[in-house]
Design a protein around this motif. Sequence first.
Motif, PDB file in Angstrom:
ATOM      1  N   LEU A  43       0.946  -1.167  -0.083  1.00 21.42           N
ATOM      2  CA  LEU A  43      -0.031  -0.065  -0.203  1.00 21.42           C
ATOM      3  C   LEU A  43       0.907   1.288  -0.141  1.00 21.42           C
ATOM      4  O   LEU A  43       0.669   2.363  -0.862  1.00 21.42           O
ATOM      5  CB  LEU A  43      -0.986   0.090   1.147  1.00 21.42           C
ATOM      6  CG  LEU A  43      -1.940   0.959   1.296  1.00 21.42           C
ATOM      7  CD1 LEU A  43      -2.978   0.995   0.089  1.00 21.42           C
ATOM      8  CD2 LEU A  43      -2.527   1.213   2.656  1.00 21.42           C
ATOM      9  N   ILE A  44       1.843   1.077   0.767  1.00 21.18           N
ATOM     10  CA  ILE A  44       2.872   2.412   0.960  1.00 21.18           C
ATOM     11  C   ILE A  44       3.653   2.495  -0.301  1.00 21.18           C
ATOM     12  O   ILE A  44       3.783   3.596  -0.809  1.00 21.18           O
ATOM     13  CB  ILE A  44       3.601   2.206   1.916  1.00 21.18           C
ATOM     14  CG1 ILE A  44       2.897   2.480   3.444  1.00 21.18           C
ATOM     15  CG2 ILE A  44       4.652   3.451   2.127  1.00 21.18           C
ATOM     16  CD1 ILE A  44       3.672   1.921   4.704  1.00 21.18           C
ATOM     17  N   GLY A  45       4.074   1.472  -0.945  1.00 28.32           N
ATOM     18  CA  GLY A  45       4.568   1.529  -2.264  1.00 28.32           C
ATOM     19  C   GLY A  45       4.076   2.075  -3.420  1.00 28.32           C
ATOM     20  O   GLY A  45       4.435   2.664  -4.147  1.00 28.32           O
ATOM     21  N   ASN A  46       2.670   1.543  -3.246  1.00 25.62           N
ATOM     22  CA  ASN A  46       1.669   1.999  -4.356  1.00 25.62           C
ATOM     23  C   ASN A  46       1.524   3.645  -4.151  1.00 25.62           C
ATOM     24  O   ASN A  46       1.252   4.371  -5.141  1.00 25.62           O
ATOM     25  CB  ASN A  46       0.231   1.432  -4.361  1.00 25.62           C
ATOM     26  CG  ASN A  46       0.433  -0.091  -4.902  1.00 25.62           C
ATOM     27  OD1 ASN A  46       1.586  -0.298  -5.483  1.00 25.62           O
ATOM     28  ND2 ASN A  46      -0.531  -0.919  -4.778  1.00 25.62           N
ATOM     29  N   ALA A  47       1.315   4.259  -3.010  1.00 24.20           N
ATOM     30  CA  ALA A  47       1.259   5.592  -2.798  1.00 24.20           C
ATOM     31  C   ALA A  47       2.619   6.245  -3.200  1.00 24.20           C
ATOM     32  O   ALA A  47       2.509   7.410  -3.553  1.00 24.20           O
ATOM     33  CB  ALA A  47       1.384   5.989  -1.332  1.00 24.20           C
ATOM     34  N   ASP A  48       3.692   5.625  -2.934  1.00 22.93           N
ATOM     35  CA  ASP A  48       4.895   6.341  -3.514  1.00 22.93           C
ATOM     36  C   ASP A  48       4.858   6.281  -5.103  1.00 22.93           C
ATOM     37  O   ASP A  48       5.536   7.200  -5.708  1.00 22.93           O
ATOM     38  CB  ASP A  48       5.927   5.473  -3.008  1.00 22.93           C
ATOM     39  CG  ASP A  48       6.766   5.706  -1.714  1.00 22.93           C
ATOM     40  OD1 ASP A  48       6.719   7.361  -1.563  1.00 22.93           O
ATOM     41  OD2 ASP A  48       7.110   5.337  -1.131  1.00 22.93           O
ATOM     42  N   LEU A  49       4.484   5.324  -5.762  1.00 20.90           N
ATOM     43  CA  LEU A  49       4.513   5.346  -7.258  1.00 20.90           C
ATOM     44  C   LEU A  49       3.598   6.448  -7.701  1.00 20.90           C
ATOM     45  O   LEU A  49       3.785   7.289  -8.618  1.00 20.90           O
ATOM     46  CB  LEU A  49       3.804   3.944  -7.822  1.00 20.90           C
ATOM     47  CG  LEU A  49       4.864   2.820  -7.501  1.00 20.90           C
ATOM     48  CD1 LEU A  49       4.046   1.467  -8.194  1.00 20.90           C
ATOM     49  CD2 LEU A  49       6.325   3.054  -8.355  1.00 20.90           C
ATOM     50  N   VAL A  56      -4.184   9.755  -7.518  1.00 22.57           N
ATOM     51  CA  VAL A  56      -4.623   8.403  -6.924  1.00 22.57           C
ATOM     52  C   VAL A  56      -4.012   7.158  -7.959  1.00 22.57           C
ATOM     53  O   VAL A  56      -3.973   7.383  -8.837  1.00 22.57           O
ATOM     54  CB  VAL A  56      -5.959   8.289  -6.887  1.00 22.57           C
ATOM     55  CG1 VAL A  56      -6.477   7.030  -6.323  1.00 22.57           C
ATOM     56  CG2 VAL A  56      -6.754   9.500  -6.168  1.00 22.57           C
ATOM     57  N   PHE A  57      -3.351   6.320  -7.201  1.00 25.30           N
ATOM     58  CA  PHE A  57      -2.572   5.172  -7.471  1.00 25.30           C
ATOM     59  C   PHE A  57      -3.586   4.405  -8.740  1.00 25.30           C
ATOM     60  O   PHE A  57      -4.770   4.218  -8.285  1.00 25.30           O
ATOM     61  CB  PHE A  57      -2.268   4.204  -6.686  1.00 25.30           C
ATOM     62  CG  PHE A  57      -1.854   2.791  -7.026  1.00 25.30           C
ATOM     63  CD1 PHE A  57      -0.456   2.608  -7.498  1.00 25.30           C
ATOM     64  CD2 PHE A  57      -2.516   1.779  -7.160  1.00 25.30           C
ATOM     65  CE1 PHE A  57      -0.107   1.554  -8.090  1.00 25.30           C
ATOM     66  CE2 PHE A  57      -2.265   0.495  -7.496  1.00 25.30           C
ATOM     67  CZ  PHE A  57      -0.822   0.743  -8.137  1.00 25.30           C
ATOM     68  N   VAL A  58      -3.184   4.133 -10.006  1.00 27.07           N
ATOM     69  CA  VAL A  58      -3.644   3.225 -10.881  1.00 27.07           C
ATOM     70  C   VAL A  58      -2.887   1.916 -11.102  1.00 27.07           C
ATOM     71  O   VAL A  58      -1.561   2.221 -11.039  1.00 27.07           O
ATOM     72  CB  VAL A  58      -4.201   4.026 -12.105  1.00 27.07           C
ATOM     73  CG1 VAL A  58      -5.307   5.048 -11.816  1.00 27.07           C
ATOM     74  CG2 VAL A  58      -2.890   4.771 -12.670  1.00 27.07           C
ATOM     75  N   GLN A  59      -3.289   0.908 -11.554  1.00 23.81           N
ATOM     76  CA  GLN A  59      -2.564  -0.214 -11.689  1.00 23.81           C
ATOM     77  C   GLN A  59      -1.534  -0.033 -12.653  1.00 23.81           C
ATOM     78  O   GLN A  59      -0.319  -0.784 -12.564  1.00 23.81           O
ATOM     79  CB  GLN A  59      -3.451  -1.650 -12.091  1.00 23.81           C
ATOM     80  CG  GLN A  59      -2.837  -2.804 -11.848  1.00 23.81           C
ATOM     81  CD  GLN A  59      -2.414  -2.981 -10.420  1.00 23.81           C
ATOM     82  OE1 GLN A  59      -2.857  -2.841  -9.528  1.00 23.81           O
ATOM     83  NE2 GLN A  59      -1.076  -3.628 -10.332  1.00 23.81           N
ATOM     84  N   ALA A  60      -1.645   0.768 -13.456  1.00 22.71           N
ATOM     85  CA  ALA A  60      -0.580   0.903 -14.619  1.00 22.71           C
ATOM     86  C   ALA A  60       0.368   1.506 -14.136  1.00 22.71           C
ATOM     87  O   ALA A  60       1.731   1.367 -14.871  1.00 22.71           O
ATOM     88  CB  ALA A  60      -1.415   1.917 -15.685  1.00 22.71           C
ATOM     89  N   LEU A  61       0.742   2.317 -12.998  1.00 27.11           N
ATOM     90  CA  LEU A  61       1.757   2.697 -12.345  1.00 27.11           C
ATOM     91  C   LEU A  61       2.556   1.358 -11.904  1.00 27.11           C
ATOM     92  O   LEU A  61       3.728   1.704 -12.006  1.00 27.11           O
ATOM     93  CB  LEU A  61       1.444   3.571 -11.299  1.00 27.11           C
ATOM     94  CG  LEU A  61       0.663   4.968 -11.609  1.00 27.11           C
ATOM     95  CD1 LEU A  61       0.612   5.719 -10.223  1.00 27.11           C
ATOM     96  CD2 LEU A  61       1.764   5.979 -12.499  1.00 27.11           C
TER      97      LEU A  61
END
Length: 728
Positions: free
Chosen positions: A433-439, A454-459
């Motif tokens: 979760l934290i890694g996705n927020a970083d992306l 806001v995170f999207v899977q493409a990132l």
Amino acid sequence: MKCPFIPPNENERLRALGSYGLGGSRPLPSLDPVVRVAARMFGTPAAAVNMIGSDHVFFAASTGIGTVDMSREASFCAHAITQNDVMVVPDARLDERFHDNPLVIGSANLRFYAGVPLLSPEGHALGALCVIDSQPREFSEEDRARLRELAKMAMDRLELRRLEMSTEQAQRPFEEFARHSPTAVVWFNAQREIVAWNKAAAALHGYDLKEGHGELVDALIPERERSAFRKLVEQAVAAGTFDQLPMPTSIHGLRKDGTEFELGLSLFCWKDRGQLVFNAHLQDITARKREEKELLRLATTDILTGLANRARFYRSVEEALAKSASVAVVMIDLDGFKDVNDTLGHTVGDDILCEVARRLESALGSRGLVARIGGDEFGLLLQVDTPEQAHAVAQSVIDRVAEAIRVDAHAVRVTASCGIAVAPLHAQEALELIGNADLALFHAKRLGGATAFVFVQALRMEAVARHLYGLGLHRAVHEGEFVLFYQPQVRLSDGALAGAEALIRWRHPERGLLSPAAFLPALENGPLAATVGAWVLDEACAQTALWRRRGAGNFRISVNLFGAQFRVDDLAAHVISALERHGLPPQALELEITENIVLNHDDVVLQSLRLLREHGVGVAFDDFGTGFASLSLLKRYPLSRIKIDRSFVQNMLESGQDTAVIRAVLDMAKAFSLETIAEGVETNEQCSALRQVGCTEGQGYLFARPLPAAEFAETFGILPPITLSRHA
């Protein structure tokens, strides 16, 4: 796997261990608080007091540890007891002692370990107090000191256990010893009546030694805690022992004058002449508790801002997800904060960070946790139901941070970028979760900053692709997959070949020949840039030397530099060495730099380029006119040539503005005694127009596309070259 060393005094050590009466089925509950404090203090998921037997190990206390291999051969603590101090293993997979250990490669996935030996009064290593994690980590000198203090606490409790065991064997000598011991000891019977106490116990509670006999031991604790204490004694009377009974984790002592203190309590009982005798070891732990709380606060608090630190933030996210809560993580980074530090100083920078911390807490209120992750990066943990709610909070944070900050005489404005990830929509595990927020934060920065994304899977897919690309680039370097193509640079006055620009290509084993656009951004920003840059320079110089020997006497090669080449070794010395190695005169080489390189490494670049120009090497400024600082750079930097960007050349016949820019560049070049070359020349009309306005050289598809060395030599009348096959 390296087996632990067996101490030469092993027999004496085992006898000392036996005097504590511990075993795999007989843990010591009084040690439970110690391991819990250790886990919290260092932010690790697990901690233990591990005792080392002859061929196996057992836990006297543990927290967060499941079923693991308990053999002595696999035990990290069995290694720790052979050390004189704290043993730290930052990453077990990289340690030759443990990389193939069952605890490392098995389901336990042990990566980090820190353990300190527990020594008996005679100096025998009984076991170790340790903290462990499934993630690699560092352990500072301050951390080591804290672990040593906790080990002392553990040994105090172990010594009380040993004294209990000795009473069962020689009660009368023990009582005589205890009466004069600095340890506070109280004897009482099954009716909780005080039979005797020593001077230390009487003084601890503010009584005279003669007082207390026949009084209820309940009087030594506050009224509100007496019911639980009476119940505990009743259970011990029924069981004949305190073993396996839950000891109170928090209890207070009551002095004769009515004041209270935090009480450390250990209870024992045994049979003497058929009657149960009870024994309480007491300790005023108020100061120690205060110290423990302070240590815990320091371990979980950012010193500068007073916010939660990284460890506490990660643990809080884990705890929130364990409760199956719908939460969001917002990662925040201040845009351009490095410039504030560089221009106004770190003291002002620290004041700004503290003010931003206050604004974040004010914006968030009681809706979640604010943490400083490190540097100018912050994190928010929010209780939300939807990504839209999290985005609204992030936007309010951006607006709040953007307000002017007044520090001393300075009115400073900073902006913030935010990356958002929401559980369980985007992840169900804390690190992910934290890694996705970083992306998402990284993407917000790419969008220009001062925005929330806001995170999207493409990132995540892009990140995986970048990782795979990085692996591919490493292979390309070691397998020699990079090749150089050459694009001619032509003198416009007579069409003669003046030189060429060396351009890198990747001959991918599966995807074929890749242009720079497909891999150059990843290469420039990765760890291989300096290595590949050095290879390009050497390969281009070798090819140029060969062509000059075969008839192209005044041929000049242009080589693009990576910014990383200025940070590694001595660039000037490296370039001069390459020229000498291949027998090239300095004027045969021209190095191309861009504005980004100059601005990011100003002083270092300036010093290196001055040395190279003094040696006679040419320096060309690429993409001139497209940046912000081009005019000032002409005066400061030791340039020999300006490259007019293709964007001006392509429309010069239709756009009077582009023609005016080209004329202005040529006038400046003439004023500074610089040569010029125009990029992107594709038509005869462009070539003629450039010649008429005074441009000396051109480069573009009109003359030739970038060509492999053999095709370039054939096209421009140079004898076929010898194949060069050096790897990057």
